[in-house]
Design a protein around this motif. Sequence first.
Motif, PDB file in Angstrom:
ATOM      1  N   ALA A   1       0.831  -1.210   0.000  1.00 22.60           N
ATOM      2  CA  ALA A   1       0.000   0.000   0.000  1.00 22.60           C
ATOM      3  C   ALA A   1       0.864   1.258   0.000  1.00 22.60           C
ATOM      4  O   ALA A   1       0.523   2.259  -0.647  1.00 22.60           O
ATOM      5  N   ILE A   2       1.984   1.209   0.709  1.00 26.49           N
ATOM      6  CA  ILE A   2       2.892   2.361   0.733  1.00 26.49           C
ATOM      7  C   ILE A   2       3.449   2.632  -0.656  1.00 26.49           C
ATOM      8  O   ILE A   2       3.474   3.774  -1.132  1.00 26.49           O
ATOM      9  N   MET A   3       3.888   1.572  -1.349  1.00 19.70           N
ATOM     10  CA  MET A   3       4.472   1.764  -2.681  1.00 19.70           C
ATOM     11  C   MET A   3       3.438   2.271  -3.681  1.00 19.70           C
ATOM     12  O   MET A   3       3.753   3.109  -4.523  1.00 19.70           O
ATOM     13  N   ARG A   4       2.215   1.784  -3.583  1.00 22.90           N
ATOM     14  CA  ARG A   4       1.174   2.276  -4.490  1.00 22.90           C
ATOM     15  C   ARG A   4       0.892   3.753  -4.234  1.00 22.90           C
ATOM     16  O   ARG A   4       0.586   4.511  -5.161  1.00 22.90           O
ATOM     17  N   THR A   5       1.020   4.170  -2.992  1.00 20.59           N
ATOM     18  CA  THR A   5       0.805   5.576  -2.648  1.00 20.59           C
ATOM     19  C   THR A   5       1.969   6.441  -3.110  1.00 20.59           C
ATOM     20  O   THR A   5       1.774   7.499  -3.724  1.00 20.59           O
ATOM     21  N   VAL A   6       3.191   5.987  -2.843  1.00 16.24           N
ATOM     22  CA  VAL A   6       4.375   6.735  -3.257  1.00 16.24           C
ATOM     23  C   VAL A   6       4.425   6.867  -4.778  1.00 16.24           C
ATOM     24  O   VAL A   6       4.902   7.874  -5.316  1.00 16.24           O
ATOM     25  N   ASP A   7       3.890   5.874  -5.474  1.00 17.94           N
ATOM     26  CA  ASP A   7       3.882   5.881  -6.941  1.00 17.94           C
ATOM     27  C   ASP A   7       3.055   7.046  -7.498  1.00 17.94           C
ATOM     28  O   ASP A   7       3.187   7.402  -8.669  1.00 17.94           O
TER      29      ASP A   7
ATOM     30  N   HIS B   1      20.745  10.631 -19.266  1.00 14.02           N
ATOM     31  CA  HIS B   1      19.548   9.969 -19.770  1.00 14.02           C
ATOM     32  C   HIS B   1      19.043   8.869 -18.840  1.00 14.02           C
ATOM     33  O   HIS B   1      18.029   8.239 -19.133  1.00 14.02           O
ATOM     34  N   PHE B   2      19.743   8.584 -17.734  1.00 12.52           N
ATOM     35  CA  PHE B   2      19.187   7.677 -16.734  1.00 12.52           C
ATOM     36  C   PHE B   2      19.507   8.187 -15.341  1.00 12.52           C
ATOM     37  O   PHE B   2      20.553   8.788 -15.114  1.00 12.52           O
ATOM     38  N   LYS B   3      18.562   7.955 -14.433  1.00 10.87           N
ATOM     39  CA  LYS B   3      18.704   8.497 -13.087  1.00 10.87           C
ATOM     40  C   LYS B   3      18.205   7.496 -12.056  1.00 10.87           C
ATOM     41  O   LYS B   3      17.119   6.917 -12.217  1.00 10.87           O
ATOM     42  N   VAL B   4      18.996   7.281 -11.028  1.00 19.48           N
ATOM     43  CA  VAL B   4      18.555   6.484  -9.885  1.00 19.48           C
ATOM     44  C   VAL B   4      17.565   7.340  -9.100  1.00 19.48           C
ATOM     45  O   VAL B   4      17.913   8.417  -8.616  1.00 19.48           O
ATOM     46  N   ASP B   5      16.332   6.882  -8.994  1.00 16.36           N
ATOM     47  CA  ASP B   5      15.246   7.685  -8.420  1.00 16.36           C
ATOM     48  C   ASP B   5      14.450   6.813  -7.447  1.00 16.36           C
ATOM     49  O   ASP B   5      13.750   5.886  -7.860  1.00 16.36           O
ATOM     50  N   LEU B   6      14.535   7.117  -6.175  1.00 17.27           N
ATOM     51  CA  LEU B   6      13.898   6.294  -5.146  1.00 17.27           C
ATOM     52  C   LEU B   6      12.386   6.475  -5.074  1.00 17.27           C
ATOM     53  O   LEU B   6      11.710   5.750  -4.339  1.00 17.27           O
ATOM     54  N   THR B   7      11.843   7.441  -5.830  1.00 18.46           N
ATOM     55  CA  THR B   7      10.384   7.614  -5.837  1.00 18.46           C
ATOM     56  C   THR B   7       9.703   6.631  -6.782  1.00 18.46           C
ATOM     57  O   THR B   7       8.487   6.463  -6.725  1.00 18.46           O
ATOM     58  N   ILE B   8      10.474   5.988  -7.657  1.00 18.04           N
ATOM     59  CA  ILE B   8       9.875   5.047  -8.619  1.00 18.04           C
ATOM     60  C   ILE B   8       9.576   3.732  -7.900  1.00 18.04           C
ATOM     61  O   ILE B   8      10.478   3.082  -7.377  1.00 18.04           O
ATOM     62  N   ALA B   9       8.293   3.369  -7.870  1.00 18.93           N
ATOM     63  CA  ALA B   9       7.894   2.143  -7.178  1.00 18.93           C
ATOM     64  C   ALA B   9       7.120   1.199  -8.095  1.00 18.93           C
ATOM     65  O   ALA B   9       7.201  -0.014  -7.948  1.00 18.93           O
ATOM     66  N   ARG B  10       6.377   1.749  -9.062  1.00 20.80           N
ATOM     67  CA  ARG B  10       5.455   0.980  -9.897  1.00 20.80           C
ATOM     68  C   ARG B  10       4.367   0.358  -9.031  1.00 20.80           C
ATOM     69  O   ARG B  10       4.653  -0.382  -8.115  1.00 20.80           O
ATOM     70  N   GLY B  11       3.127   0.654  -9.331  1.00 13.63           N
ATOM     71  CA  GLY B  11       2.032   0.221  -8.488  1.00 13.63           C
ATOM     72  C   GLY B  11       1.706  -1.256  -8.571  1.00 13.63           C
ATOM     73  O   GLY B  11       1.102  -1.811  -7.666  1.00 13.63           O
ATOM     74  N   LEU B  12       2.119  -1.923  -9.667  1.00 10.50           N
ATOM     75  CA  LEU B  12       1.744  -3.322  -9.840  1.00 10.50           C
ATOM     76  C   LEU B  12       2.544  -4.229  -8.905  1.00 10.50           C
ATOM     77  O   LEU B  12       3.752  -4.094  -8.770  1.00 10.50           O
TER      78      LEU B  12
ATOM     79  N   LEU C   1       3.336  10.118  -6.446  1.00 12.43           N
ATOM     80  CA  LEU C   1       4.033  11.343  -6.060  1.00 12.43           C
ATOM     81  C   LEU C   1       4.023  12.398  -7.161  1.00 12.43           C
ATOM     82  O   LEU C   1       3.732  13.568  -6.911  1.00 12.43           O
ATOM     83  N   ASP C   2       4.314  12.004  -8.394  1.00 17.87           N
ATOM     84  CA  ASP C   2       4.368  12.967  -9.495  1.00 17.87           C
ATOM     85  C   ASP C   2       3.006  13.587  -9.779  1.00 17.87           C
ATOM     86  O   ASP C   2       2.923  14.721 -10.261  1.00 17.87           O
ATOM     87  N   LYS C   3       1.940  12.852  -9.481  1.00 14.87           N
ATOM     88  CA  LYS C   3       0.598  13.336  -9.801  1.00 14.87           C
ATOM     89  C   LYS C   3       0.017  14.231  -8.710  1.00 14.87           C
ATOM     90  O   LYS C   3      -0.668  15.204  -9.013  1.00 14.87           O
ATOM     91  N   ILE C   4       0.290  13.906  -7.436  1.00 20.13           N
ATOM     92  CA  ILE C   4      -0.404  14.623  -6.354  1.00 20.13           C
ATOM     93  C   ILE C   4       0.529  15.405  -5.440  1.00 20.13           C
ATOM     94  O   ILE C   4       0.075  16.191  -4.618  1.00 20.13           O
ATOM     95  N   GLY C   5       1.836  15.194  -5.543  1.00 26.21           N
ATOM     96  CA  GLY C   5       2.780  15.959  -4.737  1.00 26.21           C
ATOM     97  C   GLY C   5       3.094  15.318  -3.397  1.00 26.21           C
ATOM     98  O   GLY C   5       2.345  14.465  -2.888  1.00 26.21           O
ATOM     99  N   ALA C   6       4.221  15.766  -2.801  1.00 25.87           N
ATOM    100  CA  ALA C   6       4.731  15.154  -1.567  1.00 25.87           C
ATOM    101  C   ALA C   6       3.793  15.338  -0.384  1.00 25.87           C
ATOM    102  O   ALA C   6       3.591  14.419   0.423  1.00 25.87           O
ATOM    103  N   ALA C   7       3.196  16.515  -0.251  1.00 28.10           N
ATOM    104  CA  ALA C   7       2.346  16.790   0.913  1.00 28.10           C
ATOM    105  C   ALA C   7       1.150  15.853   0.943  1.00 28.10           C
ATOM    106  O   ALA C   7       0.802  15.294   1.999  1.00 28.10           O
ATOM    107  N   GLN C   8       0.520  15.651  -0.203  1.00 28.76           N
ATOM    108  CA  GLN C   8      -0.662  14.785  -0.237  1.00 28.76           C
ATOM    109  C   GLN C   8      -0.282  13.317  -0.078  1.00 28.76           C
ATOM    110  O   GLN C   8      -1.031  12.544   0.533  1.00 28.76           O
ATOM    111  N   VAL C   9       0.889  12.920  -0.611  1.00 29.84           N
ATOM    112  CA  VAL C   9       1.350  11.552  -0.394  1.00 29.84           C
ATOM    113  C   VAL C   9       1.527  11.288   1.101  1.00 29.84           C
ATOM    114  O   VAL C   9       1.107  10.252   1.624  1.00 29.84           O
ATOM    115  N   LYS C  10       2.137  12.238   1.793  1.00 30.77           N
ATOM    116  CA  LYS C  10       2.340  12.071   3.236  1.00 30.77           C
ATOM    117  C   LYS C  10       1.010  11.961   3.970  1.00 30.77           C
ATOM    118  O   LYS C  10       0.843  11.141   4.883  1.00 30.77           O
TER     119      LYS C  10
END
Length: 380
Positions: free
Chosen positions: A184-190, A269-280, A192-201
């Motif tokens: 559930a946490i990863m689906r929520t963090v996923d 062209h590639f970046k290590v990004d800890l916000t990427i979780a993928r909801g599946l 982040l780009d759509k709703i922003g950090a404050a709403q994710v928290k």
Amino acid sequence: MSKVQPRTLSGFMELMPARQIQFDRMMAVLRESYSLYGFTPLDTPIIEASEVLLAKGGGETEKQIYRFQKGDSDLSLRFDLTVPLAKYVAQYSGQLAFPFRRFQIGKVYRGERAQRGRFREFYQADIDIIGDGKLDISNDAEIPAIIYRTFTSLGLKRFQIRVNNRKILNGFYAMLDLTHESGAIMRTVDKLDKIGAAQVKELLMAEEIGLSAEQAGEIMRFIAINGSNAEVLQALEGYRGRHPLFDEGLDELTTVARYLAAFGVPEDHFKVDLTIARGLDYYTGTVYETTMLDHPEIGSICSGGRFDNLAEYYTDKKLPGVGISIGLTRLFFVLEDQGYLNDQLNTAPADALILPMTEDLSAAIALATQLRSAGVRTQL
């Protein structure tokens, strides 16, 4: 006789001839790139038995699927290309050479709300590498390297492949005693780009997940680790030794980053990004998302990752894999909206046009046949 109003259903794409030629050229670039890396083409039926497509279904999948009865058969239209691939390798595993490298470009169907750039019938372009029992981590780096080559071949320059590893995330949540809540946490963090950090928290602390403000704050600080790839990996080293799954994921992510450079992918062209979780839920290791840097509002145009056992619902044989999918119809409209399509390309359906000036067409037909035999596209 009353006339039926000609119309196209909402969410289904039809193009004028010039645009269709551009779309077909885009598919040709993908086929050429995938073949260059030794992937074999595959096609699977658009219609499958519902029990096959929904073996790992439920939830949103069942809501979106086009399902119907034909006689005694319960049938459905495929909603992606990954589930049919799982069925295929389970059915023919004894006849395939592993690692099995396939690409597939085909239409899929989802009964979701249609909107600009998002369709109910659309093309996906997938590449996957499937192993028999095990699959080396180098494949996790080759997949995004192929995407880099493909997108640059399409003329794209300002895009970035963002990479993470689910084992790092699961290991980190285990450190916080949140293993049960990790999905559930990863689906929520996923989101982040759509709703922003404050709403994710806020969502993390809402009743459905129920984290404390301290736990939610710790997660937000962790996913906010940023900088160059080397700086992010170095920061993650500070967590090493606290959980074996985290350590395993960090080793894999470090290897993928090193191999990506060896495959010729520039670091911008590639970046290590800890916000990427993928909801599946079926992703178990490396995960990817690709975004256009000048148009972040578009979201991911290409995503995928590693799965431990592709065909577990069809066979006891362990078939790990890694793959990535381009939403081709959506990408085409993004390229069109942003002016990336080359309108100067020759979109004529033929190279030569023969206009007969006599009633007897024999000579014109013979000339057209001769030109076509020489590889010249000819209209009569």
